[in-house]
Design a protein around this motif. Structure first.
Motif, PDB file in Angstrom:
ATOM      1  N   GLY A 168     -10.348   7.917 -17.962  1.00 20.69           N
ATOM      2  CA  GLY A 168      -9.917   7.239 -16.745  1.00 20.69           C
ATOM      3  C   GLY A 168      -8.511   6.713 -16.881  1.00 20.69           C
ATOM      4  N   GLY A 169      -7.997   6.173 -15.787  1.00 20.37           N
ATOM      5  CA  GLY A 169      -6.671   5.579 -15.832  1.00 20.37           C
ATOM      6  C   GLY A 169      -6.047   5.462 -14.457  1.00 20.37           C
ATOM      7  N   ILE A 170      -4.880   4.825 -14.412  1.00 19.77           N
ATOM      8  CA  ILE A 170      -4.091   4.677 -13.189  1.00 19.77           C
ATOM      9  C   ILE A 170      -2.694   5.166 -13.512  1.00 19.77           C
ATOM     10  CG2 ILE A 170      -3.308   3.113 -11.373  1.00 19.77           C
ATOM     11  CD1 ILE A 170      -5.575   1.192 -12.205  1.00 19.77           C
ATOM     12  N   HIS A 171      -2.193   6.106 -12.715  1.00 24.80           N
ATOM     13  CA  HIS A 171      -0.971   6.836 -13.048  1.00 24.80           C
ATOM     14  C   HIS A 171       0.048   6.688 -11.926  1.00 24.80           C
ATOM     15  CE1 HIS A 171       1.672  10.290 -13.789  1.00 24.80           C
ATOM     16  NE2 HIS A 171       1.141  10.408 -14.999  1.00 24.80           N
ATOM     17  N   ILE A 172       1.058   5.837 -12.132  1.00 28.68           N
ATOM     18  CA  ILE A 172       2.160   5.708 -11.186  1.00 28.68           C
ATOM     19  C   ILE A 172       3.352   5.119 -11.920  1.00 28.68           C
ATOM     20  CG2 ILE A 172       1.443   3.407 -10.395  1.00 28.68           C
ATOM     21  CD1 ILE A 172       2.629   4.104  -7.632  1.00 28.68           C
ATOM     22  N   GLU A 173       4.541   5.508 -11.479  1.00 26.06           N
ATOM     23  CA  GLU A 173       5.812   4.970 -11.958  1.00 26.06           C
ATOM     24  C   GLU A 173       6.352   4.100 -10.825  1.00 26.06           C
ATOM     25  OE1 GLU A 173       9.138   7.459 -14.180  1.00 26.06           O
ATOM     26  OE2 GLU A 173       9.168   7.861 -12.045  1.00 26.06           O
ATOM     27  N   SER A 174       6.668   2.826 -11.113  1.00 21.22           N
ATOM     28  CA  SER A 174       6.981   1.887 -10.040  1.00 21.22           C
ATOM     29  C   SER A 174       8.322   1.212 -10.263  1.00 21.22           C
ATOM     30  CB  SER A 174       5.915   0.799  -9.955  1.00 21.22           C
ATOM     31  OG  SER A 174       4.607   1.327  -9.980  1.00 21.22           O
ATOM     32  N   SER A 175       9.214   1.328  -9.271  1.00 24.13           N
ATOM     33  CA  SER A 175      10.489   0.627  -9.318  1.00 24.13           C
ATOM     34  C   SER A 175      10.344  -0.778  -8.741  1.00 24.13           C
ATOM     35  CB  SER A 175      11.554   1.381  -8.524  1.00 24.13           C
ATOM     36  OG  SER A 175      12.717   0.585  -8.353  1.00 24.13           O
ATOM     37  N   THR A 176      10.721  -1.777  -9.511  1.00 23.91           N
ATOM     38  CA  THR A 176      10.717  -3.139  -8.980  1.00 23.91           C
ATOM     39  C   THR A 176      11.946  -3.406  -8.128  1.00 23.91           C
ATOM     40  OG1 THR A 176      11.830  -4.101 -10.921  1.00 23.91           O
ATOM     41  CG2 THR A 176       9.425  -3.976 -10.986  1.00 23.91           C
ATOM     42  N   PHE A 177      12.886  -2.458  -8.093  1.00 21.65           N
ATOM     43  CA  PHE A 177      14.077  -2.595  -7.253  1.00 21.65           C
ATOM     44  C   PHE A 177      13.901  -1.922  -5.896  1.00 21.65           C
ATOM     45  CE2 PHE A 177      15.696  -2.570 -11.699  1.00 21.65           C
ATOM     46  CZ  PHE A 177      16.158  -3.882 -11.737  1.00 21.65           C
ATOM     47  N   SER A 178      12.771  -1.277  -5.686  1.00 19.19           N
ATOM     48  CA  SER A 178      12.487  -0.608  -4.425  1.00 19.19           C
ATOM     49  C   SER A 178      11.676  -1.531  -3.523  1.00 19.19           C
ATOM     50  CB  SER A 178      11.689   0.680  -4.676  1.00 19.19           C
ATOM     51  OG  SER A 178      11.257   1.246  -3.453  1.00 19.19           O
ATOM     52  N   PRO A 179      12.008  -1.606  -2.228  1.00 24.13           N
ATOM     53  CA  PRO A 179      11.213  -2.442  -1.322  1.00 24.13           C
ATOM     54  C   PRO A 179       9.882  -1.810  -0.934  1.00 24.13           C
ATOM     55  CG  PRO A 179      12.970  -1.362  -0.116  1.00 24.13           C
ATOM     56  CD  PRO A 179      13.184  -1.028  -1.562  1.00 24.13           C
ATOM     57  N   HIS A 180       9.664  -0.554  -1.320  1.00 24.60           N
ATOM     58  CA  HIS A 180       8.383   0.082  -1.018  1.00 24.60           C
ATOM     59  C   HIS A 180       7.262  -0.634  -1.756  1.00 24.60           C
ATOM     60  CE1 HIS A 180       5.201   3.174  -1.818  1.00 24.60           C
ATOM     61  NE2 HIS A 180       5.343   3.333  -0.520  1.00 24.60           N
ATOM     62  N   LEU A 181       6.129  -0.811  -1.097  1.00 23.05           N
ATOM     63  CA  LEU A 181       4.932  -1.376  -1.711  1.00 23.05           C
ATOM     64  C   LEU A 181       3.879  -0.289  -1.785  1.00 23.05           C
ATOM     65  CD1 LEU A 181       3.545  -4.015  -2.758  1.00 23.05           C
ATOM     66  CD2 LEU A 181       2.621  -4.278  -0.436  1.00 23.05           C
ATOM     67  N   SER A 182       3.449   0.040  -2.994  1.00 20.27           N
ATOM     68  CA  SER A 182       2.431   1.075  -3.184  1.00 20.27           C
ATOM     69  C   SER A 182       1.051   0.486  -2.924  1.00 20.27           C
ATOM     70  CB  SER A 182       2.507   1.635  -4.606  1.00 20.27           C
ATOM     71  OG  SER A 182       3.750   2.267  -4.827  1.00 20.27           O
ATOM     72  N   THR A 183       0.294   1.137  -2.046  1.00 15.33           N
ATOM     73  CA  THR A 183      -1.050   0.696  -1.703  1.00 15.33           C
ATOM     74  C   THR A 183      -2.035   1.824  -1.966  1.00 15.33           C
ATOM     75  OG1 THR A 183      -0.957   1.448   0.593  1.00 15.33           O
ATOM     76  CG2 THR A 183      -0.052  -0.734   0.130  1.00 15.33           C
TER      77      THR A 183
END
Length: 489
Positions: free
Chosen positions: A10-25
């Motif tokens: 199992g796992g959760i797979h995403i690369e996330s920019s803290t400088f992007s205003p996008h919010l991943s849901t």
């Protein structure tokens, strides 16, 4: 006779920019469970010899295109489900943790560290955990302590994703059959670089990663891995890392130290994988270049808003500069712009007959930096459903086809262009929200420039408002001696 091994996945797979205003849901993720999760892995159907006589227990796997930080409730729900499924699974020998390694969750500094801590709280210290990761992930002290084996991709662009997952699983099975917990060694390397300076197509990354097979073949070494780290998150864990695992503590320690020293020694050699410039400078080059058929199609990477690294995918700066070119307006330059995510704009025009005149504002809704929404006055030339982008349209404005999508996507495959009626070898210029060109685009390009455009994954790291990364770190700092201490377990 020993019992069959029981290994959870199992796992959760995403690369996330803290400088992007996008919010991943949750809507951004593809989630698999049960048989659908197991079907992802080639070595299970039919079972590879090393995977035989193993009971594989599927938990949950969630995967998304890179984006902004993950909404906390979304992460908490999936972490809770993984933990609950582990608790219900009964005694386990091990777990394959299939993650990216650069997930950010709003309000947390070390999402994968949080996840492995939750997992260990249920399975305890005895089962072995093997993590398969992206080389643009981060190895925090907590993640290192919680895993027995860690490995990552050895190519960028990533053409060894599934090979890496299989290696992580095989190393886990072999360690469990030896009944011997691996020795492991970690060195944090104080380097923070964008992927577009560290492609394994080019030196020094090519030579650095080429060292791994020889080191891995040494007696006592099971695996060696180099993480470039993730440059677009402002977190203390973000920096380079080397991990070696082995059956011999000294061999693992020396392998990690050697790779880390080579990584640090090469720091001044890293450079962008293509010539760079402002968007206008890259357009000037493209306009001059396309007179030569050998340089067509000419690609320009709109790199600062690359959704493949976490950009919002709707910054309009590069499109605005493209539309300002008289060659484009007049139609003498045939171009493609791929793409902007804007489900509202798509909905306004997608049901019109092909060939209809349209006037629609697009982009600038998630990341509103200048110039904001751009008015497209043109003709609807194509509508298609894309497995990644949802419903998509192409609006022709002068000589440029502007692709609009209902979901964030990266136009990295030629089939995605073809769905909207574009064969890239028939156009002069392709402007694409991407960093380094993925393999199909790289092969198709007559020439290429990397535009240093604004966005949530700005390649010009010195322009980003870092506050919390550990300093000193290269290249934000240059005049310092690196601490390459080896941490062993």
């Amino acid at each position: 006779m020993p019992h069959p091994l029981r290994i959870a996945i199992g796992g959760i797979h995403i690369e996330s920019s803290t400088f992007s205003p996008h919010l991943s849901t949750a809507a951004d993720f593809e989630v698999t469970r049960d048989d659908a999760l197991l079907a992802r892995y080639d070595w299970l159907s039919p079972a590879a010899p090393w995977a035989a006589d193993v009971e594989w227990i599927p938990l949950l796997h969630a995967r998304a295109l890179p984006g902004g930080a993950v909404e906390p409730g979304t992460y908490d729900a999936w972490a809770t489900e993984i933990v609950e499924r582990l608790a219900a699974a009964g005694p386990l020998d091990g777990m394959l943790l299939d993650i990216h390694g650069a997930m950010s969750v709003v309000g947390r500094d070390d999402a994968e560290g949080d996840l492995i801590t939750a997992i260990r709280s249920v399975i305890g210290p005895e089962p072995f955990v093997s993590a398969a990761m992206d080389l643009h992930g981060n190895v925090s002290p907590v993640l290192f302590d919680g895993c027995d084996l860690l490995t990552c991709y050895r190519t960028a662009p990533h053409v060894d994703v599934w090979e890496t997952r299989e290696r992580a699983a095989r190393n886990l099975v072999e360690a469990l059959r030896r009944q011997e917990r691996p020795h492991k060694a970690l060195v944090h390397v104080p380097i923070l670089l964008p992927g577009e300076m560290t492609s394994t197509r080019e030196e020094p990354a090519r030579g650095l990663y080429a060292r791994i097979p020889e080191i891995e073949a040494r007696a006592g070494v099971v695996d060696a891995a180099i993480w470039i780290g993730f440059a677009w998150a402002d977190q203390p864990r973000c920096r380079g890392a080397v991990v070696a695992t082995g059956t011999d503590a000294t061999a693992a320690t020396e392998a990690a130290r050697e790779l880390a020293e080579h990584f640090w020694a090469a720091r001044d050699e890293f450079a962008f994988v293509a010539p760079t410039g402002s968007m206008d400078e890259c357009l000037d080059t493209a306009v001059a270049a396309v007179a030569d058929p050998a340089r067509r199609p000419f690609f320009i990477s709109d790199s600062g808003d690359n959704p493949g690294a976490g950009g919002a995918d709707d910054v309009t700066f590069a499109l605005d500069r493209l539309l300002a070119r008289p060659e484009v307006r007049a139609g003498s330059l045939r171009a493609v712009y791929a793409s902007l995510v804007d489900p509202e704009a798509v909905a306004q025009v997608a049901d019109l007959p092909i060939g209809s005149p349209v006037s629609v504002a697009a982009g600038g809704r998630i990341d509103p930096r200048e110039p904001g929404p751009v008015r497209l006055d043109g003709v609807l030339e194509a509508v298609a459903d894309d497995p990644d982008g949802g419903r998509c349209v192409s609006v022709r404005v002068g000589g440029v086809s502007v692709f609009l999508t209902s979901r964030r996507m990266q136009y990295r495959l030629l089939a995605s262009y073809a769905r909207l009626g574009v064969e890239v070898d028939a156009v002069d210029l392709v402007v694409v929200k991407i960093g380094y060109l993925e393999p199909e685009l790289f092969a198709a390009a007559g020439d290429w420039r990397l535009a240093l455009t604004p966005g949530g994954v700005d390649q010009h790291l010195e322009r980003l408002p870092y506050r919390r990364v550990q300093r000193p770190v290269f290249p934000l700092d240059r005049d310092f001696a690196a601490d390459l201490t080896v941490v062993t377990r």
